[in-house]
Scaffold this motif. Structure first.
Motif, short mmCIF file in Angstrom:
data_model
loop_
_atom_site.label_atom_id
_atom_site.label_comp_id
_atom_site.label_asym_id
_atom_site.label_seq_id
_atom_site.Cartn_x
_atom_site.Cartn_y
_atom_site.Cartn_z
N ARG B 82 37.10 45.93 50.54
CA ARG B 82 37.80 45.64 49.29
C ARG B 82 36.89 44.86 48.35
O ARG B 82 36.26 43.89 48.76
N ASN B 84 37.22 42.66 45.24
CA ASN B 84 38.32 41.94 44.60
C ASN B 84 37.97 41.47 43.19
O ASN B 84 36.97 40.77 43.00
N TYR B 94 42.27 44.84 43.64
CA TYR B 94 41.02 45.14 44.35
C TYR B 94 40.82 46.64 44.35
O TYR B 94 41.76 47.41 44.20
N ASP B 271 31.30 37.36 41.92
CA ASP B 271 31.66 37.26 43.34
C ASP B 271 32.89 38.12 43.60
O ASP B 271 34.00 37.74 43.27
N ARG B 273 34.04 38.96 46.48
CA ARG B 273 34.68 38.60 47.76
C ARG B 273 34.96 39.85 48.61
O ARG B 273 36.06 40.08 49.08
N TYR B 274 33.94 40.66 48.77
CA TYR B 274 34.08 41.86 49.62
C TYR B 274 34.49 41.47 51.04
O TYR B 274 33.98 40.50 51.59
N PHE B 275 35.39 42.22 51.62
CA PHE B 275 35.64 42.10 53.07
C PHE B 275 36.20 43.43 53.55
O PHE B 275 36.69 44.23 52.76
#
Lengths: 481, 480
Positions: B82, B84, B94, B271, B273-275
């Motif tokens: 994702r 975001n 996202y 940023d 915030r990929y995860f």
């Protein structure tokens, strides 16, 4: 007729019919729900119409495993045309445009959706106090919490305002309120039940599960709704089979129960006493009790409070005031539309977790938090796998304490979070867990025993729970004192 | 030596290509362009609470097809992630993409250089991504159309492997050509199903370190690719020459002004915030599946070019021109098959047709001269029914009117006369009108043969078949 099993028998004997039953429940909800605040929405006309429709289907009863059973649905599960607030102001007035797979399957089996139940906001909480729509009162003692986050569903079953209910369990949100309300609640293995139509909190942990007055009722609800769903890519293809038909498949003298002593810290003495008594009862009936070690269980809480908020920070980004839900008035830019809509729409606990998660996923912190937490999660999973080499089920108390007073822990998140020390690791490991009432404390409040099972072996878990339930005998209902 | 000659540009391109699937990436809504706003939407692509994504296998297949065509490595396991960020046309908050483990890495895109040689531009990676909706700004507010949300994309990221705007243009054309050949994407910059961002920096020739890069967006026409990149290179060189510092920023191409303009400064990387996307299992692409897809791969531009040289005896240059677009190659091959004359087909297509099409801004598949008509014309030349000269006149009319050669020959009276009886009559007439020249011819002035032929040609308005005519004139003169 106090259970689903009994009511189905009643229908079979033509002792009653769905519209009569639904009418009785609606009357009771009308008179007592204001006291408990368990339901957020009851669409009376829809319920009556549905019950009448079922009156006409009496001939097909044999093929409808939940024929005429009134079921309450937690308000974070979508049912077309009904509310879906998830306990949040940000979804006030939102109407579900579609129905969740779980509810679709219950309805196809003849169930009647009787209402949507209160819960902690976005299922974040252990007491129902974070709901934007007021706290739910525990039917055993109205000055106390019902547990959470599925407190409304648990209270509705305990107060006889429905015969079964759906909740969601991300870190204990079915089992803990079941324990505090003196009923049976079960969280299936991750991937056993579809999450399609379930407002996401932490996607890798969320599972839908049943509440009921006995193990048989839970088994029936789960066997109807479990199984692969093409609309949820995380559901398992493994076969479900009949759970009610296998309740006696596992006898206690063929069962080994694991107890993780190092996990049992900080338990209220009354709860511990009742837990030990339950173990003794099963031992006397032939069960073998062995020690197992779940050394990483102690990290369950910190692991959970990295992973769940991380996922939540992303899952809750869609509530932005643009497409649906609460939109702030008088904004002058898209940034203020976001910040004010979200600022006004979300409650304190939700904001806290969104910030925790946003921080944990940020560049520079990701590896130290998110990646590390996932490593601990893998270790914890391994602990359970090792444990299950030695036993068929692992037993712990469901909650370290019985129902606490409303307001007692609301300003101390850590104490509140500790309510879930025995349930969080089970979600992290993706295992099934069931809470069964096993006793009352000195305040006459119910205590729950939690049995944890092997992945996708709900059948054995139900069976062991059922054997214990038979040994335990009749359990009082709320308000029966 | 101008200032610019001291510098070299470093260019990397990021291309987003919409995949030609019938449904969207993660839901069953139709993937169509140009529908009424917000009519191709569902709970999943509008990000309703509780809705979940399910991967469209056809999209994966198309992505793998491209990877195989570019000799990239296809990874057996890759991860959706994702990305975001908040934006009004991003309904979930996202975007589902791939980050640390894309499905495809490496490979290269063969491009043709100015001197006719080829080189490969290296690819870093290809990954899957869902498209976002579309915002349109109206006087008082912004409207969001989610028809495009969740449409499958592949993002193809090149290495910073290009040094000139021409190379970048060739890279884009070659990539588009491959995407079209493999039927993965329409490759239409104007409709936005093929979108390009360029990362451009400059440095002194011979320098090892990269300069500060500028991201160039909005290059939405092939006509501007080179222009926009060239402009940006010039701008950067000029700034450096003036002692100014290049700031990391995003600029947009303004086609009306022919300049690039500042869109936003990049103060530190955003940023996202990929995860890993918890709603989707890791993407598995088994070897069996890969082989299945490989089997369905069509002939690619380079292979086709080699085959054209071998089977039709075309020069490398002609073959590369005729395979530059699949439609063109197909046109040429159809004409060749119908006319049985590859060389003539190539010449007519390249020398007569392409120039006219370009001038008229018409695509080959819209050509007014159909493959049947052009083949027909070539056959008539080869059978000596018409001369090459007449053929050119006929072709001109074919292009203007889209009519068949037969029709034009009749209408314009351009049909070649090969019929001996018909020609003999005219020759007889010419002989009778030029008795003194006949005598001279008889007395040995044989070069007067050309005079008689010319007279007959004049009489027949050039329609006489020259070969037949020559023989007949000779025969009749000799019999006088």
């Amino acid at each position: 007729m106090n259970t689903i099993q009994e009511l189905l028998e009643g229908y079979k004997k033509k002792a009653t019919q769905p519209s009569t039953v639904a009418g009785d429940f609606l009357d009771r909800i009308e008179s007592t729900n204001p006291k408990f605040n368990a339901y957020l929405e009851v669409l009376k006309e829809k319920v009556i119409a549905r019950a009448k429709e079922l009156d006409g289907c009496a001939g097909q009863m044999e093929n409808l495993p939940l024929y005429g059973i009134p079921i309450a649905i937690k308000d974070n599960i979508l049912v077309k045309g009904w509310s879906a607030t998830a306990g949040s102001k940000i979804l006030e007035g939102y109407r579900s445009p579609y129905t969740a797979t779980t509810v679709e399957r219950l309805e196809a089996a003849g169930a009647i959706v009787i209402g949507k139940t209160n819960c902690d906001e976005f299922a974040m909480g252990s007491s129902n106090e974070s709901s934007a729509y007021g706290v739910v009162k525990n039917p055993w003692d109205e000055t106390r919490v019902p547990g959470g986050s599925s407190g409304g569903s648990a209270a509705a079953v305990a107060a006889n305002l429905c015969l079964g209910a759906l909740g969601t369990d991300t870190g204990g949100s079915i089992r803990q309120p079941a324990s505090l309300c003196g009923i049976v609640g079960m969280k299936p293995s991750y991937g056993r039940v579809s999450r399609f139509g379930v407002v996401a909190y932490a996607s890798s942990l969320d599972q839908v599960g049943p509440f009921g007055n006995c193990v048989w009722d839970n088994a029936r609800l789960l066997e109807v709704m479990a199984g692969f769903d093409p609309r949820d890519a995380t559901t398992s293809q493994s076969t479900v089979g009949s759970y009610t038909g296998r309740l006696n498949s596992k006898t206690l003298n063929a069962t080994t129960i694991g107890v993780a002593r190092d996990w049992l810290e900080g338990v209220d003495p009354e709860v511990l006493k009742s837990f030990e008594a339950a173990l003794a009862t099963m031992k006397a009936a032939g069960a073998k009790i062995v020690d197992v070690a779940i050394p990483h269980a102690r990290y369950g809480l910190s692991t959970y409070y990295i992973l769940a908020p991380s996922e939540a920070s992303s899952n809750l980004a869609r509530y932005d005031g643009v497409h649906y839900g609460h939109r702030a008035k008088g904004v002058d830019s898209v940034e203020s539309l976001y910040s004010r809509s979200r600022g006004e729409g979300f409650g304190k606990e939700v904001k806290l977790r969104i910030m925790l998660g946003t921080y944990a996923l940020s560049a520079g912190y990701f590896d130290a938090f998110y990646t590390r937490a996932n490593q601990v999660r893998a270790l914890l999973k391994k602990d359970f796998e090792d444990g299950f080499q030695k036993c068929d089920t692992i037993a712990v108390p469901t909650s370290p304490c019985t129902a606490f007073r409303i307001g007692e822990k609301v300003d101390d998140p850590i104490t509140m979070y500790l309510s879930d020390v025995f349930t969080l690791p089970v979600n992290l490991a993706g295992l099934p867990g069931i809470s069964i009432p096993c006793g009352l404390d000195d305040k006459k409040l119910p205590i729950g025993l939690q049995l944890i099972g092997r992945s996708y072996d709900e059948a054995s878990l139900f069976s062991i729970a059922h054997q214990f339930e038979k040994l335990r005998g009749h359990f009082p209902r709320a308000g029966a004192k | 030596m101008s200032a610019r000659d001291k510098y070299e540009a470093v260019i990397g391109l990021e291309v987003h290509a919409q995949l030609l699937t019938s449904s969207k990436m993660f839901c069953s809504c139709p993937n169509v362009f140009g529908a009424e706003p917000n009519t191709k939407i569902c709970p999943v692509c509008t990000g309703q609470p509780g809705a979940l994504p399910v991967v469209n296998r056809h999209a994966i297949e198309l992505g793998v097809r491209v990877g195989l065509a570019l000799n990239s490595t296809i990874h057996p396991v890759s991860i959706f992630a994702r990305k975001n960020y908040f934006y009004p046309d991003l309904p979930k908050g996202y975007q589902i993409s791939q980050y640390e483990q894309p499905f495809c890495t490496g490979g290269e895109v063969p491009i043709q250089l100015k001197d006719g040689t080829q080189r490969g531009v290296k690819l870093t990676r290809i990954h899957f991504e869902e498209d976002v909706g579309k915002s349109t700004h109206h006087g008082h507010g912004t409207r969001v159309d989610l028809n495009r949300a969740c449409v499958p994309l592949i993002e193809m990221v090149s290495e910073p492997d290009m040094r000139t705007a021409f190379e970048a243009g060739q890279y884009l054309r070659a990539l588009r050509n491959i995407l079209r050949y493999t039927q993965v994407c329409d490759g239409n910059l104007e409709e936005g199903n093929f979108r390009c961002d360029a990362n451009i920096s400059v440095r002194l020739k011979g320098a090892q370190e990269f300069g500060t890069k500028v991201e160039l967006k909005n290059i939405n026409s092939f006509r501007y690719v080179e222009k926009a990149i060239d402009y940006e290179i010039d701008r950067q060189v000029e700034m450096i020459e003036l002692g100014e510092v290049i700031q990391q920023q995003t600029r947009g191409w303004n086609a009306a002004k022919g300049t690039t303009e500042l869109m936003r400064l990049k103060e530190g990387a955003a940023d996202y915030r990929y995860f890993p996307e918890p709603d989707l299992a890791p993407l598995e692409i088994t070897t069996d599946w890969q082989n299945e897809i490989r089997k369905q791969l069509p002939e690619l531009p380079q292979q086709k070019s080699e085959r054209f040289q071998e089977s039709y005896g075309l020069s490398p240059y002609d073959a590369s021109v005729l395979t530059a677009a699949q439609e063109l190659a197909q046109y040429f091959e159809t004409v060749t098959n119908l006319s049985q004359n590859a060389k003539a087909s190539a010449n007519w297509v390249m020398n007569e047709l392409l120039g006219r099409l370009n001038a008229a801004s018409v695509e080959i598949d819209q050509s007014p001269v159909s493959t049947e008509h052009l083949a027909d014309l070539i056959r008539r030349i080869d059978s000596n029914e018409i001369s090459g000269k007449i053929a050119k006149t006929v072709f001109e009319a074919m292009f203007a009117t889209a009519k068949a050669p037969e029709t034009i020959l009749n209408e314009k009276g351009l049909r070649q006369i090969s019929d001996a009886k018909q020609l003999e009559k005219v020759i007889q007439k010419v002989i009778e009108a030029n008795t003194s020249q006949v005598v001279e011819y008889k007395n040995g002035k044989t070069k007067l043969l050309g005079f008689f032929v010319g007279q007959v040609m004049k009489e027949t308005k050039g329609q006489a078949n020259p070969g037949v005519l020559n023989e007949l004139v000779k025969k009749l003169l000799d019999s006088q």
